[in-house]
Design a protein around this motif. Structure first.
Motif, PDB file in Angstrom:
ATOM      1  N   LEU A 148       0.820  -1.372  -0.027  1.00 22.02           N
ATOM      2  CA  LEU A 148      -0.097  -0.323   0.048  1.00 22.02           C
ATOM      3  C   LEU A 148       0.941   0.882  -0.062  1.00 22.02           C
ATOM      4  CD1 LEU A 148      -3.080  -1.209   2.704  1.00 22.02           C
ATOM      5  CD2 LEU A 148      -2.982  -0.857   0.461  1.00 22.02           C
ATOM      6  N   ALA A 149       2.411   1.222   0.956  1.00 29.94           N
ATOM      7  CA  ALA A 149       2.587   2.625   0.985  1.00 29.94           C
ATOM      8  C   ALA A 149       3.148   2.841  -0.725  1.00 29.94           C
ATOM      9  CB  ALA A 149       3.735   2.340   2.204  1.00 29.94           C
ATOM     10  N   LEU A 150       4.021   1.584  -0.589  1.00 31.05           N
ATOM     11  CA  LEU A 150       4.393   1.836  -2.656  1.00 31.05           C
ATOM     12  C   LEU A 150       3.831   2.784  -3.328  1.00 31.05           C
ATOM     13  CD1 LEU A 150       7.021  -1.441  -2.602  1.00 31.05           C
ATOM     14  CD2 LEU A 150       8.091   0.691  -1.806  1.00 31.05           C
ATOM     15  N   THR A 151       2.567   2.372  -3.136  1.00 31.41           N
ATOM     16  CA  THR A 151       1.288   1.925  -4.374  1.00 31.41           C
ATOM     17  C   THR A 151       1.118   3.728  -4.117  1.00 31.41           C
ATOM     18  OG1 THR A 151       0.644  -0.054  -4.669  1.00 31.41           O
ATOM     19  CG2 THR A 151      -0.695   1.613  -5.262  1.00 31.41           C
ATOM     20  N   VAL A 152       0.834   3.935  -2.832  1.00 34.92           N
ATOM     21  CA  VAL A 152       0.788   5.802  -2.625  1.00 34.92           C
ATOM     22  C   VAL A 152       1.829   6.988  -3.116  1.00 34.92           C
ATOM     23  CG1 VAL A 152       0.461   7.445  -0.636  1.00 34.92           C
ATOM     24  CG2 VAL A 152      -0.934   4.778  -0.665  1.00 34.92           C
ATOM     25  N   ALA A 153       3.079   6.764  -2.644  1.00 34.31           N
ATOM     26  CA  ALA A 153       3.982   7.010  -2.889  1.00 34.31           C
ATOM     27  C   ALA A 153       4.344   7.533  -4.504  1.00 34.31           C
ATOM     28  CB  ALA A 153       5.502   6.433  -2.733  1.00 34.31           C
ATOM     29  N   LEU A 154       4.260   6.274  -4.829  1.00 34.71           N
ATOM     30  CA  LEU A 154       4.443   6.415  -6.778  1.00 34.71           C
ATOM     31  C   LEU A 154       3.590   6.854  -7.180  1.00 34.71           C
ATOM     32  CD1 LEU A 154       5.904   5.559  -9.368  1.00 34.71           C
ATOM     33  CD2 LEU A 154       4.393   3.475  -9.337  1.00 34.71           C
ATOM     34  N   VAL A 155       1.994   6.924  -6.770  1.00 31.93           N
ATOM     35  CA  VAL A 155       0.349   7.732  -7.637  1.00 31.93           C
ATOM     36  C   VAL A 155       0.903   9.162  -7.428  1.00 31.93           C
ATOM     37  CG1 VAL A 155      -1.800   8.175  -7.553  1.00 31.93           C
ATOM     38  CG2 VAL A 155      -0.704   5.747  -7.288  1.00 31.93           C
ATOM     39  N   LEU A 156       1.143   9.608  -6.332  1.00 34.45           N
ATOM     40  CA  LEU A 156       1.726  11.100  -5.405  1.00 34.45           C
ATOM     41  C   LEU A 156       2.747  11.953  -6.755  1.00 34.45           C
ATOM     42  CD1 LEU A 156       0.941  11.068  -2.150  1.00 34.45           C
ATOM     43  CD2 LEU A 156      -0.851  12.104  -3.561  1.00 34.45           C
ATOM     44  N   LEU A 157       3.721  10.701  -6.495  1.00 32.78           N
ATOM     45  CA  LEU A 157       5.080  11.149  -7.761  1.00 32.78           C
ATOM     46  C   LEU A 157       4.005  11.443  -8.876  1.00 32.78           C
ATOM     47  CD1 LEU A 157       8.033  12.257  -7.564  1.00 32.78           C
ATOM     48  CD2 LEU A 157       8.460   9.594  -8.454  1.00 32.78           C
ATOM     49  N   VAL A 158       4.162  10.573  -9.208  1.00 33.23           N
ATOM     50  CA  VAL A 158       2.753  11.007 -10.918  1.00 33.23           C
ATOM     51  C   VAL A 158       2.378  11.796 -11.280  1.00 33.23           C
ATOM     52  CG1 VAL A 158       1.355   9.563 -12.695  1.00 33.23           C
ATOM     53  CG2 VAL A 158       4.180   8.733 -11.558  1.00 33.23           C
ATOM     54  N   ALA A 159       1.048  11.954  -9.671  1.00 34.00           N
ATOM     55  CA  ALA A 159       0.233  13.461 -10.153  1.00 34.00           C
ATOM     56  C   ALA A 159       0.936  14.718 -10.017  1.00 34.00           C
ATOM     57  CB  ALA A 159      -0.885  13.564  -8.984  1.00 34.00           C
ATOM     58  N   SER A 160       2.386  15.298  -8.928  1.00 29.67           N
ATOM     59  CA  SER A 160       3.009  16.147  -8.900  1.00 29.67           C
ATOM     60  C   SER A 160       3.568  16.069  -9.959  1.00 29.67           C
ATOM     61  CB  SER A 160       4.335  16.027  -7.895  1.00 29.67           C
ATOM     62  OG  SER A 160       3.192  15.616  -6.660  1.00 29.67           O
ATOM     63  N   LEU A 161       4.129  15.551 -10.858  1.00 26.76           N
ATOM     64  CA  LEU A 161       5.233  15.536 -12.246  1.00 26.76           C
ATOM     65  C   LEU A 161       4.106  16.027 -13.324  1.00 26.76           C
ATOM     66  CD1 LEU A 161       7.585  12.553 -11.626  1.00 26.76           C
ATOM     67  CD2 LEU A 161       8.037  15.134 -11.667  1.00 26.76           C
ATOM     68  N   PHE A 162       3.402  15.109 -13.205  1.00 32.81           N
ATOM     69  CA  PHE A 162       2.219  15.876 -14.677  1.00 32.81           C
ATOM     70  C   PHE A 162       1.622  17.148 -14.646  1.00 32.81           C
ATOM     71  CE2 PHE A 162       3.387  11.407 -15.549  1.00 32.81           C
ATOM     72  CZ  PHE A 162       2.934  11.358 -17.563  1.00 32.81           C
ATOM     73  N   ALA A 163       1.767  17.421 -13.533  1.00 35.91           N
ATOM     74  CA  ALA A 163       0.838  18.660 -12.979  1.00 35.91           C
ATOM     75  C   ALA A 163       1.850  20.316 -13.325  1.00 35.91           C
ATOM     76  CB  ALA A 163       0.502  19.072 -11.549  1.00 35.91           C
ATOM     77  N   ILE A 164       2.518  19.358 -13.921  1.00 39.85           N
ATOM     78  CA  ILE A 164       4.303  20.553 -14.474  1.00 39.85           C
ATOM     79  C   ILE A 164       3.270  21.609 -15.271  1.00 39.85           C
ATOM     80  CG2 ILE A 164       6.360  21.010 -14.746  1.00 39.85           C
ATOM     81  CD1 ILE A 164       7.282  19.287 -13.307  1.00 39.85           C
ATOM     82  N   LEU A 228       6.914  14.181  -0.709  1.00 39.43           N
ATOM     83  CA  LEU A 228       5.714  14.440  -1.818  1.00 39.43           C
ATOM     84  C   LEU A 228       4.580  15.105  -1.023  1.00 39.43           C
ATOM     85  CD1 LEU A 228       5.567  10.301  -1.274  1.00 39.43           C
ATOM     86  CD2 LEU A 228       6.076  11.679  -3.295  1.00 39.43           C
ATOM     87  N   TYR A 229       5.019  15.565   0.451  1.00 41.96           N
ATOM     88  CA  TYR A 229       3.593  16.758   0.818  1.00 41.96           C
ATOM     89  C   TYR A 229       3.593  17.686   0.094  1.00 41.96           C
ATOM     90  CZ  TYR A 229       1.271  14.141   4.296  1.00 41.96           C
ATOM     91  OH  TYR A 229       0.121  13.706   5.801  1.00 41.96           O
ATOM     92  N   LEU A 230       5.178  18.185  -0.160  1.00 43.98           N
ATOM     93  CA  LEU A 230       5.309  19.741  -0.727  1.00 43.98           C
ATOM     94  C   LEU A 230       5.098  19.423  -1.995  1.00 43.98           C
ATOM     95  CD1 LEU A 230       8.734  20.176   1.147  1.00 43.98           C
ATOM     96  CD2 LEU A 230       6.185  21.672   1.432  1.00 43.98           C
ATOM     97  N   ALA A 231       5.506  18.718  -2.702  1.00 47.64           N
ATOM     98  CA  ALA A 231       5.395  18.423  -3.929  1.00 47.64           C
ATOM     99  C   ALA A 231       3.646  18.400  -4.415  1.00 47.64           C
ATOM    100  CB  ALA A 231       5.687  17.468  -4.540  1.00 47.64           C
ATOM    101  N   ILE A 232       3.286  17.772  -3.290  1.00 48.83           N
ATOM    102  CA  ILE A 232       1.578  17.673  -4.224  1.00 48.83           C
ATOM    103  C   ILE A 232       0.660  18.780  -4.236  1.00 48.83           C
ATOM    104  CG2 ILE A 232       0.827  16.605  -1.741  1.00 48.83           C
ATOM    105  CD1 ILE A 232      -0.184  15.067  -5.755  1.00 48.83           C
ATOM    106  N   ALA A 233       1.241  19.892  -2.736  1.00 46.03           N
ATOM    107  CA  ALA A 233       0.971  20.975  -2.141  1.00 46.03           C
ATOM    108  C   ALA A 233       0.894  22.184  -3.488  1.00 46.03           C
ATOM    109  CB  ALA A 233       0.750  21.533  -0.730  1.00 46.03           C
ATOM    110  N   ALA A 234       2.170  21.790  -3.621  1.00 45.47           N
ATOM    111  CA  ALA A 234       2.569  23.212  -4.994  1.00 45.47           C
ATOM    112  C   ALA A 234       1.818  22.682  -5.954  1.00 45.47           C
ATOM    113  CB  ALA A 234       4.253  23.158  -5.586  1.00 45.47           C
ATOM    114  N   ALA A 235       1.964  21.718  -6.481  1.00 49.04           N
ATOM    115  CA  ALA A 235       0.792  21.244  -7.921  1.00 49.04           C
ATOM    116  C   ALA A 235      -0.799  21.607  -7.078  1.00 49.04           C
ATOM    117  CB  ALA A 235       0.683  19.263  -7.268  1.00 49.04           C
ATOM    118  N   VAL A 236      -1.411  21.518  -6.271  1.00 47.20           N
ATOM    119  CA  VAL A 236      -2.449  22.069  -5.967  1.00 47.20           C
ATOM    120  C   VAL A 236      -2.751  23.486  -6.003  1.00 47.20           C
ATOM    121  CG1 VAL A 236      -4.615  22.977  -4.555  1.00 47.20           C
ATOM    122  CG2 VAL A 236      -3.539  19.778  -4.739  1.00 47.20           C
ATOM    123  N   VAL A 237      -1.521  24.430  -6.054  1.00 49.39           N
ATOM    124  CA  VAL A 237      -1.711  25.185  -5.801  1.00 49.39           C
ATOM    125  C   VAL A 237      -1.439  26.241  -7.257  1.00 49.39           C
ATOM    126  CG1 VAL A 237      -0.872  27.554  -5.457  1.00 49.39           C
ATOM    127  CG2 VAL A 237      -1.166  25.899  -3.419  1.00 49.39           C
TER     128      VAL A 237
END
Length: 423
Positions: A148-164, A228-237
């Protein structure tokens, strides 16, 4: 308790406890409260997490016990301080198991185009699944946690990168539309996102080598969670994916939709399910151990202080699930969302961290004590912003002391020898 947790499983439990379901809704909620300046709140919370993580790792290494912060506070300031700290964290962790499954329920109901009342039913299923996994034993629960943890980390990283490619500079102005009060409110809310630094301490006596693996797992988790937290927060903003309750609930889903296109609704729902189940699984494991310890020390009914044949605290697990389930029922009746509930565990965790770091200052020495002082000061900075909810820890503390007084009289009466009838 049977020592069965290795380094990899420890990291998975830590990451899932910290990087939990809050990541699904809190980036949007914090941005709505503070605007782009919510990134300052995230930065402060990540910074605060470092001394807190190191402090609780040092305490857990020195005093590996299921009681966690309750044990530390009792050693530093006496049994009553330990009992109050234990009740604070037990209530925070149990109420959190209303919020975490409900977050996953939002995504599942949205993907299926169902009325949001279905969110509560899905949440109940998530909570029940986590409880059953924990009843089967920590070895089974921890193995599931790694995937579960590996899946979560991978998905959040993908979501952050594709938001650029969708980021816009205009989304950063005005930077602080609600001033310092908005930033402070966001910090209080984000305490729920960082509540897990203490959680794994309750599992410390089940590590195969707590002296080595606890510190290593803490260090790895600090790096992973901060990135991961800073990446996803920055992507949302940067993409402007926030601003109202509905968007805040599904901010990560919207980022995933722009990343993977068709089918993103169900994809994000599956991700939400994995995150929610992983976090619920980790916290049920942790908080149930605290309940087990409190029951053995007389701060909860004795029936919750027994282990089943899998060396799992069955009474504690059932109690956590019951509190979380009761919260879901009340939320359904009164139409509460996570925004209305999150202030309860967030405020309690602030006071838990204050008492925990104060205990560390008294118990630890050398550099560990210095780190604890830093954690105490940084936590103290957030207290003025939580004053509006200070009644919550006061009521819980009075409840703990009241229970102890009544239970103590009951035990005294039970021990008093029976007297024969006159005449």
């Amino acid at each position: 308790m049977t020592p069965s947790i290795g380094l990899g499983q420890g990291v998975a439990l830590y990451v899932s406890a910290i990087l939990g379901a809050g990541v699904l809704v809190l980036p949007g909620q914090a941005a709505t409260l503070a605007g782009p300046a919510s990134l300052l709140a995230w930065g402060f919370s990540c910074l605060l997490g470092v001394p807190l993580a190191l402090t609780f790792a040092a305490l857990a290494t020195r005093l590996p016990h299921a009681g966690g912060v309750s044990t530390y506070a009792a050693k530093a300031f006496g049994a009553h301080a330990g009992g109050v700290a234990g009740w604070w964290y037990f209530v925070a962790g149990s109420v959190g198991q209303t919020i975490v499954p409900l977050t996953g329920g939002y995504y599942l109901a949205s993907a299926a185009h169902l009325n949001q009342h279905w969110s509560y039913l899905f949440a109940g299923a998530i909570l029940l699944t986590a409880a059953l996994a924990n009843l089967a034993g920590i070895r089974t629960s921890a193995r599931v946690q790694v995937a579960l943890a590996l899946t979560v980390a991978l998905v959040l990283l993908v979501a952050s990168l594709f938001a650029i490619p969708h980021a816009r500079a205009a989304n950063f102005t005005p930077f602080a539309p609600h001033g310092m009060s908005g930033i402070g409110s966001a910090v209080v809310v984000l305490f729920f996102a960082f509540a897990g630094w203490e959680a794994v301490a309750h599992l410390s006596e089940e590590f195969q080598d707590s002296g080595r693996d606890l510190r290593r797992a803490t260090a790895v988790t600090i790096v992973v969670v901060t990135i991961l937290y800073l990446a996803i927060a920055a992507a949302v903003v940067a993409t402007g994916t926030y601003g109202n309750e509905q968007t805040d609930h599904y901010a990560i889903g919207k980022l995933l939709q722009s990343a993977i296109g068709v089918g993103a609704g169900w994809s994000s729902a599956v991700v939400a399910l994995v995150i929610s189940l992983g976090t619920t699984n980790a916290f049920v494991a942790s908080v149930s151990r605290l309940g087990y310890s409190l029951a053995r020390d007389g701060w909860l009914p004795r029936r919750f202080g027994h282990l089943n044949r899998h060396s799992s605290p069955a009474g504690g697990i059932c109690l956590v699930a019951a509190v979380g389930g009761a919260g879901l029922i009340l939320a359904w009746i009164f139409n509460w969302g996570t925004q209305q509930i999150v202030y309860i565990p967030s405020t309690l965790v602030i006071f838990v961290y204050l008492l925990g770091t104060a205990s560390a200052i008294k118990i630890l020495s050398g550099s560990s004590r210095v780190i604890a002082v830093i954690g105490f000061i940084l936590t103290l900075v957030t207290v003025p912003f939580a004053v509006g909810h200070v009644l919550v820890p006061i009521v819980i503390a009075l409840g703990a002391l009241g229970y102890r007084a009544v239970a103590g009289r009951g035990r005294g009466a039970a021990k008093e020898p029976a007297r024969s009838a006159p005449g």
